[in-house]
Design an enzyme around this catalytic site. Structure first.
Site: not given
Ligand code: DQA
Length: 164
Positions: A43, A121
């Site tokens: 992330y 995402h």
């Molecule tokens: C997310 C991807 C999702 O699968 C995960 O549960 C998240 C973050 C992303 O920003 O990449 O919490 O939404």
């Protein structure tokens, strides 16, 4: 920066509606409050505060109001979506986080207010575990951005600011 007839900067004019500045709500789902320390290899290192600060500044520079909201609680996110209708929010940017793959209720809330939204995402959900490949939101979103880290939010905002 190019000026329009009234002498205002063009992007600022683009972000205003007849009723005043365009209001954009950025909705962050569960665990995104942990950004910066949460699995940084997936992330990134930016905190949620870093991301929000940047989006608010980009919005302000374009004459728009960007409001950010994060919750770990599905009900709170649904309440915030419902409230956005009363606040005349023009567009939403939504990272439903884990709720992406589970929440019919948050999907229904977005359909209920019928405000256009972009799904964002940070990670590429299609290149991870199979359960992350399905989103309850993508078919309703104006567009989806994934895998571009925090830039994804900025690109979504740029697109929204360019809409009439
Ligand atoms: C997310 C991807 C999702 O699968 C995960 O549960 C998240 C973050 C992303 O920003 O990449 O919490 O939404």
């Amino acid at each position: 920066m190019p000026k329009n007839k009234s002498g205002a900067d063009a992007p600022q004019a683009a972000a205003r509606t007849r009723r005043g500045p365009k209001k954009i709500l950025v909705l962050h789902g569960p665990n995104l409050n942990l950004l910066g320390s949460r699995e940084p290899e997936i992330y990134g290192c930016k905190t949620l505060a870093d991301i929000n600060r940047r989006l608010i500044a980009l919005g302000k520079a374009a004459g728009a109001i960007v409001v950010c909201f994060q919750s770990n609680n599905e009900g709170a996110l649904i309440d915030r979506v419902q409230q956005s209708k009363k606040e005349q929010v023009a567009y939403l940017i939504v990272n439903p986080a884990g709720l992406t793959h589970t929440s019919v209720a948050l999907r229904d809330a977005l359909a209920g207010v019928a405000i256009p939204f972009i799904e964002v995402h940070l990670s590429n959900i299609h290149a991870r575990e199979p359960f992350r490949r399905h989103s309850y939101f993508s078919d309703q979103a104006a567009g989806t951005i994934c895998g571009l880290g925090s830039r994804g939010y900025e690109l979504a905002l740029q697109f929204i600011l360019q809409q009439a």
